[in-house]
Write a protein that holds these residues in place. Structure first.
Motif, PDB file in Angstrom:
ATOM      1  N   ALA A 137       2.266  -5.821   2.315  1.00  0.00           N
ATOM      2  CA  ALA A 137       2.668  -6.763   3.367  1.00  0.00           C
ATOM      3  C   ALA A 137       1.592  -6.870   4.440  1.00  0.00           C
ATOM      4  O   ALA A 137       1.283  -7.949   4.934  1.00  0.00           O
ATOM      5  CB  ALA A 137       4.000  -6.322   3.991  1.00  0.00           C
ATOM      6  N   LEU A 138       0.986  -5.712   4.795  1.00  0.00           N
ATOM      7  CA  LEU A 138      -0.062  -5.715   5.807  1.00  0.00           C
ATOM      8  C   LEU A 138      -1.276  -6.499   5.325  1.00  0.00           C
ATOM      9  O   LEU A 138      -1.860  -7.292   6.065  1.00  0.00           O
ATOM     10  CB  LEU A 138      -0.457  -4.275   6.131  1.00  0.00           C
TER      11      LEU A 138
ATOM     12  N   GLU B 112       5.168  -8.740   9.743  1.00  0.00           N
ATOM     13  CA  GLU B 112       4.879  -7.643  10.658  1.00  0.00           C
ATOM     14  C   GLU B 112       6.133  -6.808  10.929  1.00  0.00           C
ATOM     15  O   GLU B 112       6.066  -5.579  11.011  1.00  0.00           O
ATOM     16  CB  GLU B 112       4.324  -8.196  11.970  1.00  0.00           C
TER      17      GLU B 112
ATOM     18  N   ARG C  18       6.792  -4.772   7.889  1.00  0.00           N
ATOM     19  CA  ARG C  18       5.839  -3.666   7.809  1.00  0.00           C
ATOM     20  C   ARG C  18       6.238  -2.534   8.745  1.00  0.00           C
ATOM     21  O   ARG C  18       6.229  -1.354   8.363  1.00  0.00           O
ATOM     22  CB  ARG C  18       4.434  -4.158   8.168  1.00  0.00           C
TER      23      ARG C  18
ATOM     24  N   ALA D 262       4.610  -1.629   2.125  1.00  0.00           N
ATOM     25  CA  ALA D 262       4.133  -1.880   3.487  1.00  0.00           C
ATOM     26  C   ALA D 262       2.664  -2.271   3.490  1.00  0.00           C
ATOM     27  O   ALA D 262       2.249  -3.183   4.215  1.00  0.00           O
ATOM     28  CB  ALA D 262       4.349  -0.640   4.352  1.00  0.00           C
ATOM     29  N   ASN D 263       1.864  -1.582   2.684  1.00  0.00           N
ATOM     30  CA  ASN D 263       0.433  -1.897   2.630  1.00  0.00           C
ATOM     31  C   ASN D 263       0.192  -3.301   2.079  1.00  0.00           C
ATOM     32  O   ASN D 263      -0.688  -4.019   2.546  1.00  0.00           O
ATOM     33  CB  ASN D 263      -0.296  -0.860   1.768  1.00  0.00           C
TER      34      ASN D 263
END
Length: 455
Positions: free
Chosen positions: A185-186, A137, A140, A182-183
């Motif tokens: 990781a999310l 988190e 991200r 980032a996507n």
């Protein structure tokens, strides 16, 4: 993030943990369980002291007892979540603290609860998973902030830019790459959360009622067969993992009771579990679509289902698919009627209910898929042998996932057996008082895979 297990990543950082329990001996016992890790340990014996520590100390994770004089655990975790939303929260709870646990999930937004007395290995794994989730988190947020800053820089450059077109293109490409990271990781965070909730369910349900893994496999295969969109598939898999979360509010005898043998009052309670499941999941933004599917997975094509008596195409597509998978698994396991129904008998009779209980088009495709997978499974079984931990040998390959008594995954399909794994499994058997049956591939079918040991 560097490669390595969650334990390796966070031990190196020396995360700060706060243990809150009104019994000093319990707090010390938890701290002893963590002594092998380089954590910075803080303790408090009530909610006010815990908040005071939080006010002047950077804390990464709070482990809190459910029942304490004054401010109870869920109330404290809710306050911490409001003031320090990035802090991970784990609740220690007694076996019968259902109301406290639900309150902690809804209000305290806890990452996980652990029953007392706790298993040290499960406690360490939960802490590692919580800190890994927190790290994802934070990464991200950092990447999204970086993307925002780069977009701002691009906007500023665009005002002056004919001579800097090449530079702008390069920066835009870099920003897109960062957003992709980032996507990913999310999405991994969502997967982690789903696995944890599903594991929580498995620990509460008796072995004869652990259906989630089988339901997940069916809906995942059906989505792949129908080539549904990735977002829809992810939501449906999450719904399959959590469809019976509403049963956490039941007593153990009610969980074990087939609906056909329930009293009128018990049947009314049974009919509420899809709505209860939706209500528990709605506070989680990532689970909203899955929660909607869960609410309606007991609706019937002819409108005689519950909770809203929807009919036909008014029933969400995901709910129609989930009902097919849930009914197939639960009827086979004797959870709907007192008799377990053999698969072939069930597949022969299921089309009779198409147009009444099930979407007729989906039901036909679903039955065909299950028949095909059974043919494949029968062929595969011809090349599979069973072993105990005494007879299994190094270099053999696991043909099916091996689960512990509480539903925890011990070995994945495709894992190559090593002497270390055999010793670990025998240690688990001795501690749990069980004997594992391992399904192993014929040596001629051994794939090129790596050791996947349980940590």
């Amino acid at each position: 993030m560097q490669a390595g297990t969650p334990a390796e990543v966070h031990s190196a950082k020396g995360a700060a943990l706060l243990i809150v329990d009104d019994e000093p001996n319990v707090a010390r016992s938890v701290a002893r369980s963590l002594r092998a890790r380089p954590f910075d340990i803080h303790t408090a014996h009530n909610g006010d002291d815990a908040l005071e520590i939080m006010g002047h100390t950077t804390i990464d994770l709070v482990l809190c007892d459910s029942r304490m004089p004054g401010m109870d655990g869920p109330t404290l975790l809710r306050e911490i979540g409001q003031q320090w939303p990035g802090v991970m929260r784990i609740l220690f709870t007694g076996f019968d603290d259902n109301a406290q646990t639900i309150k902690a999930i809804n209000e305290g937004r806890i990452f996980r609860y652990i029953s007392k007395p706790w298993d040290e290995q499960i406690l360490l794994e939960a802490i590692d998973q919580a800190l890994a989730f927190q790290s994802l988190e934070r990464d991200r947020a950092r990447l999204l902030q970086l993307t925002h800053e780069q977009n701002e820089a691009l906007h500023h450059a665009n005002a002056t830019l004919e001579s800097r077109v090449e530079q702008r293109t390069a920066e835009l490409s870099a920003a897109t790459a960062q957003l992709s990271v980032a996507n990913k990781a999310l999405k991994q965070s969502y997967v982690t959360a789903t696995e944890l909730f599903s594991s929580l369910l498995s620990q509460r349900l008796p072995p004869s009622r652990k259906t989630n893994e089988a339901v997940i496999r069916l809906v995942r295969e059906f989505c792949a067969r129908k080539k549904y969109a990735e977002k829809f598939t992810d939501d449906l898999v999450m719904a399959a993992a959590l469809y019976n979360v509403g049963k956490l509010t039941w007593t153990d005898p009610l969980i074990a009771l087939p609906p056909e043998t329930m009293s009128f009052e018990q049947r009314q309670r049974y009919r509420e579990y899809p709505v209860t499941g939706e209500r528990l999941l709605l506070p989680l933004e990532i689970a909203q679509d899955a929660a909607h599917m869960i609410r309606h997975h007991q609706e019937r094509w002819d409108g005689t289902g519950f909770p809203d008596a929807l009919a036909g195409d008014a029933i969400p597509l995901g709910s129609r698919i989930l009902k097919l998978a849930v009914d197939l698994v639960e009827i086979r396991m004797g959870m709907v009627a007192s008799r377990k129904v053999p698969l072939e008998e069930l597949l022969d009779s299921l089309p009779e209910y198409a147009g009444r209980l099930y979407d007729p088009v989906l039901a036909e495709d679903f039955v065909q898929m299950v028949r095909e997978r059974e043919k494949i499974a029968r062929r595969a079984n011809e090349s599979v042998t069973t072993h105990t931990t005494d007879s299994v040998r190094p270099d053999m390959v696991i043909a099916r996932n091996l689960l512990a008594q509480d539903g925890m995954l011990l070995l994945r399909e495709g894992t190559v057996i090593t002497p270390r794994l055999i010793a670990k499994l025998q240690g688990f058997e001795e501690n749990e008082g069980v004997r594992y049956t391992l399904h192993v591939l014929n040596p001629s079918l051994k794939p090129e895979v790596s050791d996947d040991a349980p940590e």
